[in-house]
Write a protein that holds these residues in place. Structure first.
Motif, PDB file in Angstrom:
ATOM      1  N   ALA A  38       2.780 -16.731   1.087  1.00  0.00           N
ATOM      2  CA  ALA A  38       3.684 -16.693   2.235  1.00  0.00           C
ATOM      3  C   ALA A  38       3.633 -18.047   2.922  1.00  0.00           C
ATOM      4  O   ALA A  38       2.564 -18.622   3.100  1.00  0.00           O
ATOM      5  N   VAL A  39       4.793 -18.540   3.315  1.00  0.00           N
ATOM      6  CA  VAL A  39       4.831 -19.851   3.972  1.00  0.00           C
ATOM      7  C   VAL A  39       5.219 -19.733   5.439  1.00  0.00           C
ATOM      8  O   VAL A  39       5.262 -20.724   6.144  1.00  0.00           O
ATOM      9  N   ASP A  40       5.481 -18.501   5.897  1.00  0.00           N
ATOM     10  CA  ASP A  40       5.804 -18.327   7.302  1.00  0.00           C
ATOM     11  C   ASP A  40       4.857 -17.286   7.906  1.00  0.00           C
ATOM     12  O   ASP A  40       4.362 -16.404   7.223  1.00  0.00           O
ATOM     13  N   TYR A  41       4.626 -17.432   9.182  1.00  0.00           N
ATOM     14  CA  TYR A  41       3.653 -16.595   9.886  1.00  0.00           C
ATOM     15  C   TYR A  41       3.978 -15.097   9.825  1.00  0.00           C
ATOM     16  O   TYR A  41       3.094 -14.301   9.519  1.00  0.00           O
ATOM     17  N   PRO A  42       5.215 -14.671  10.076  1.00  0.00           N
ATOM     18  CA  PRO A  42       5.494 -13.223  10.043  1.00  0.00           C
ATOM     19  C   PRO A  42       5.221 -12.597   8.672  1.00  0.00           C
ATOM     20  O   PRO A  42       4.668 -11.506   8.588  1.00  0.00           O
ATOM     21  N   THR A  43       5.606 -13.277   7.604  1.00  0.00           N
ATOM     22  CA  THR A  43       5.362 -12.741   6.263  1.00  0.00           C
ATOM     23  C   THR A  43       3.869 -12.687   5.973  1.00  0.00           C
ATOM     24  O   THR A  43       3.362 -11.686   5.455  1.00  0.00           O
ATOM     25  N   ALA A  44       3.155 -13.749   6.311  1.00  0.00           N
ATOM     26  CA  ALA A  44       1.708 -13.774   6.075  1.00  0.00           C
ATOM     27  C   ALA A  44       1.013 -12.669   6.863  1.00  0.00           C
ATOM     28  O   ALA A  44       0.141 -11.972   6.331  1.00  0.00           O
ATOM     29  N   THR A  45       1.412 -12.476   8.112  1.00  0.00           N
ATOM     30  CA  THR A  45       0.820 -11.431   8.947  1.00  0.00           C
ATOM     31  C   THR A  45       1.112 -10.047   8.380  1.00  0.00           C
ATOM     32  O   THR A  45       0.222  -9.190   8.330  1.00  0.00           O
ATOM     33  N   ALA A  46       2.336  -9.822   7.940  1.00  0.00           N
ATOM     34  CA  ALA A  46       2.695  -8.521   7.365  1.00  0.00           C
ATOM     35  C   ALA A  46       1.875  -8.238   6.110  1.00  0.00           C
ATOM     36  O   ALA A  46       1.391  -7.118   5.903  1.00  0.00           O
ATOM     37  N   ARG A  47       1.677  -9.240   5.278  1.00  0.00           N
ATOM     38  CA  ARG A  47       0.876  -9.054   4.053  1.00  0.00           C
ATOM     39  C   ARG A  47      -0.591  -8.791   4.386  1.00  0.00           C
ATOM     40  O   ARG A  47      -1.236  -7.967   3.744  1.00  0.00           O
ATOM     41  N   LEU A  48      -1.101  -9.496   5.372  1.00  0.00           N
ATOM     42  CA  LEU A  48      -2.490  -9.254   5.782  1.00  0.00           C
ATOM     43  C   LEU A  48      -2.655  -7.848   6.346  1.00  0.00           C
ATOM     44  O   LEU A  48      -3.654  -7.173   6.075  1.00  0.00           O
ATOM     45  N   LEU A  50      -0.866  -5.208   5.545  1.00  0.00           N
ATOM     46  CA  LEU A  50      -0.792  -4.293   4.409  1.00  0.00           C
ATOM     47  C   LEU A  50      -2.115  -4.271   3.644  1.00  0.00           C
ATOM     48  O   LEU A  50      -2.619  -3.207   3.275  1.00  0.00           O
ATOM     49  N   THR A  51      -2.695  -5.446   3.445  1.00  0.00           N
ATOM     50  CA  THR A  51      -3.987  -5.541   2.754  1.00  0.00           C
ATOM     51  C   THR A  51      -5.068  -4.824   3.538  1.00  0.00           C
ATOM     52  O   THR A  51      -5.877  -4.080   2.977  1.00  0.00           O
ATOM     53  N   ASP A  52      -5.087  -5.009   4.859  1.00  0.00           N
ATOM     54  CA  ASP A  52      -6.085  -4.346   5.688  1.00  0.00           C
ATOM     55  C   ASP A  52      -5.910  -2.836   5.664  1.00  0.00           C
ATOM     56  O   ASP A  52      -6.886  -2.083   5.612  1.00  0.00           O
ATOM     57  N   GLU A  53      -4.659  -2.381   5.672  1.00  0.00           N
ATOM     58  CA  GLU A  53      -4.405  -0.943   5.620  1.00  0.00           C
ATOM     59  C   GLU A  53      -4.927  -0.340   4.318  1.00  0.00           C
ATOM     60  O   GLU A  53      -5.583   0.703   4.321  1.00  0.00           O
ATOM     61  N   LEU A  54      -4.677  -0.996   3.206  1.00  0.00           N
ATOM     62  CA  LEU A  54      -5.170  -0.479   1.930  1.00  0.00           C
ATOM     63  C   LEU A  54      -6.694  -0.528   1.879  1.00  0.00           C
ATOM     64  O   LEU A  54      -7.337   0.408   1.403  1.00  0.00           O
ATOM     65  N   ARG A  55      -7.282  -1.593   2.406  1.00  0.00           N
ATOM     66  CA  ARG A  55      -8.749  -1.677   2.439  1.00  0.00           C
ATOM     67  C   ARG A  55      -9.331  -0.507   3.220  1.00  0.00           C
ATOM     68  O   ARG A  55     -10.279   0.136   2.789  1.00  0.00           O
ATOM     69  N   ARG A  56      -8.722  -0.185   4.381  1.00  0.00           N
ATOM     70  CA  ARG A  56      -9.201   0.942   5.168  1.00  0.00           C
ATOM     71  C   ARG A  56      -9.048   2.258   4.415  1.00  0.00           C
ATOM     72  O   ARG A  56      -9.913   3.128   4.488  1.00  0.00           O
ATOM     73  N   LEU A  57      -7.959   2.408   3.677  1.00  0.00           N
ATOM     74  CA  LEU A  57      -7.778   3.615   2.867  1.00  0.00           C
ATOM     75  C   LEU A  57      -8.849   3.720   1.784  1.00  0.00           C
ATOM     76  O   LEU A  57      -9.383   4.795   1.528  1.00  0.00           O
ATOM     77  N   LEU A  58      -9.152   2.611   1.158  1.00  0.00           N
ATOM     78  CA  LEU A  58     -10.127   2.617   0.065  1.00  0.00           C
ATOM     79  C   LEU A  58     -11.528   2.998   0.535  1.00  0.00           C
ATOM     80  O   LEU A  58     -12.281   3.627  -0.202  1.00  0.00           O
ATOM     81  N   VAL A  59     -11.889   2.620   1.754  1.00  0.00           N
ATOM     82  CA  VAL A  59     -13.236   2.910   2.255  1.00  0.00           C
ATOM     83  C   VAL A  59     -13.271   4.138   3.156  1.00  0.00           C
ATOM     84  O   VAL A  59     -14.326   4.490   3.661  1.00  0.00           O
TER      85      VAL A  59
END
Length: 124
Positions: A38-48, A50-59
């Motif tokens: 991601a080269v823009d802040y909103p896209t990078a934040t949205a991806r982070l 999503l990653t955090d949400e999946l990490r929380r689901l996994l644990v």
């Protein structure tokens, strides 16, 4: 887009291959390989997020199913053709994929709402 040299220095292609190797399906691996930084802040934040949400689901206490799925893209495409007979193994793979899809939906929808998606560009 970030220049190719910077991506090579950061070993981005290697990181994508490592992530793709952990995917539960060839479709997931293909999706990981298609990702670009991601080269823009909103896209990078949205991806982070999503990653955090999946990490929380996994644990989480409920856990999350391992998404190892058989490759069914060709079988799904052929379902539309009239007169095509499916082999028992293909039907088994299709049933396993459908069951896993339902399980994932049941885990995700209460957390994200009916409009949530597993990843950008996918439909739940």
């Amino acid at each position: 887009m970030i220049d190719v040299h910077s991506l090579e220095v950061l070993e981005f292609p290697r990181v994508k291959e490592l992530a793709a190797a952990g995917a539960g399906s060839s479709r997931g691996a293909d999706w990981v390989r298609s990702l670009e930084p991601a080269v823009d802040y909103p896209t990078a934040t949205a991806r982070l997020d999503l990653t955090d949400e999946l990490r929380r689901l996994l644990v989480s206490k409920e856990g999350f199913p391992r998404l190892d799925t058989p490759e069914v893209r060709d079988a799904l495409r052929q379902l539309e053709a009239a007169g095509v007979v499916r082999e028992p193994a293909e039907l088994k793979d299709l049933a396993a994929t459908a069951a896993l899809t339902r399980l994932v939906r049941e885990r995700l929808i209460p957390r994200r709402g009916a409009a949530g998606a597993a990843h950008p560009g996918s439909a739940v």
